[in-house]
Design an enzyme around this catalytic site. Sequence first.
Site, PDB file in Angstrom:
ATOM      1  N   LEU A  33      36.096  50.577  19.091  1.00 45.76           N
ATOM      2  CA  LEU A  33      34.925  51.455  19.156  1.00 45.76           C
ATOM      3  C   LEU A  33      34.409  51.625  20.574  1.00 45.76           C
ATOM      4  CD1 LEU A  33      32.821  50.288  16.064  1.00 45.76           C
ATOM      5  CD2 LEU A  33      34.720  51.925  16.159  1.00 45.76           C
ATOM      6  N   HIS A  37      31.953  56.621  18.982  1.00 42.44           N
ATOM      7  CA  HIS A  37      31.807  56.091  17.617  1.00 42.44           C
ATOM      8  C   HIS A  37      30.371  55.625  17.381  1.00 42.44           C
ATOM      9  CE1 HIS A  37      36.190  55.023  18.539  1.00 42.44           C
ATOM     10  NE2 HIS A  37      36.313  55.825  17.503  1.00 42.44           N
ATOM     11  N   GLY A 147      33.198  63.298  14.685  1.00 48.87           N
ATOM     12  CA  GLY A 147      32.940  63.795  16.034  1.00 48.87           C
ATOM     13  C   GLY A 147      33.544  65.169  16.278  1.00 48.87           C
ATOM     14  N   GLN A 153      40.120  68.502  13.369  1.00 50.09           N
ATOM     15  CA  GLN A 153      40.053  67.524  12.278  1.00 50.09           C
ATOM     16  C   GLN A 153      38.755  67.681  11.487  1.00 50.09           C
ATOM     17  OE1 GLN A 153      41.046  63.138  12.688  1.00 50.09           O
ATOM     18  NE2 GLN A 153      38.850  63.027  12.973  1.00 50.09           N
TER      19      GLN A 153
END
Length: 302
Positions: A33, A37, A147, A153
């Site tokens: 992370l 994140h 994100g 995605q």
Amino acid sequence: MHVVRTIAELRVLLDEARHSGRTIGFVPTMGYLHTGHRSLLDASVRDGHATLLSIFVNPLQFAANEDLGAYPRDLDADLAMASDAGAEWVFVPEVAEMYPRPVATTVSVHGLGTWMEGSSRPTHFDGVATVVTKLFSIAGTCSAYFGEKDYQQLAIIRRMATDLSMPVNVIGCPTVREPDGLAKSSRNVYLSADERAAAPVLIRALCRGAELVRGRSTDPATVRHEMAAMIDAEPLGALDYVEIADAETLEPVDTLDGPVRIFGAVRFGRARLIDNVGEDMTIERALGARPSSADATPMRLA
Ligand code: AMP
């Protein structure tokens, strides 16, 4: 904070939380992370959810020649960040827990995954859609935070959740960057010192692309050409693609009629870096970019 290793235990814990009136915020990750994140965890906590982090390096989304075996891991540091952010549960399943037998059922989202990452990594998005379907099925009703760093995605997951009536509210969050504009990524750890110094050429090229697009005085082919030339001028970077795509369908455009988003992928040594910006992005904003709820305007994607 509970560290949970089995699907069965996680389901019980989340059901208990929902029965006691709590809402669930879910942040799926592959771990290692960083503050990108962290911004997703912060958004979930800020939205008042009991927050679930998952850490799972999903073999299904890596091709045979990719970095599955080398993908960086540091569970202790991840748990410390999750705890500091106020996460309630961290789901850390083994591969055998997620895939106890060879997978016969996969999920494909057609259209949005055709270009850019989809053409450079042909099996990648089916692997992502399949694991996220499993994770959503395990988590149940929740808000899930992703994100914009991985914009394609995010678009695919949003579309998948809508098409399959998943009880998940998909929320996009702005890209967190280093002070020199480089998008935070777990894969930045692969960069040598020289490559790290060269890597911001990607965001500089994307911001130049945005500037040209805003002017609407040139065509996308010329914008692509100028961005590619900037990246080609950096000897340590090998261009994979730069693209100007429709902001909703993510289809590459030939003319600048409607809103677009600007994408790029560049390989620096072992690291393959991707980034993207909206057409309103400037290099000044990229250098000073810190996530704020005002920036986190939800995408409008078909
Ligand atoms: P990963 O662990 O790289 O699969 O990423 C997990 C989640 O964190 C995905 O939703 C990513 O889009 C998001 N993420 C990764 N890097 C950043 C960043 N620099 N800023 C914001 N979100 C990010």
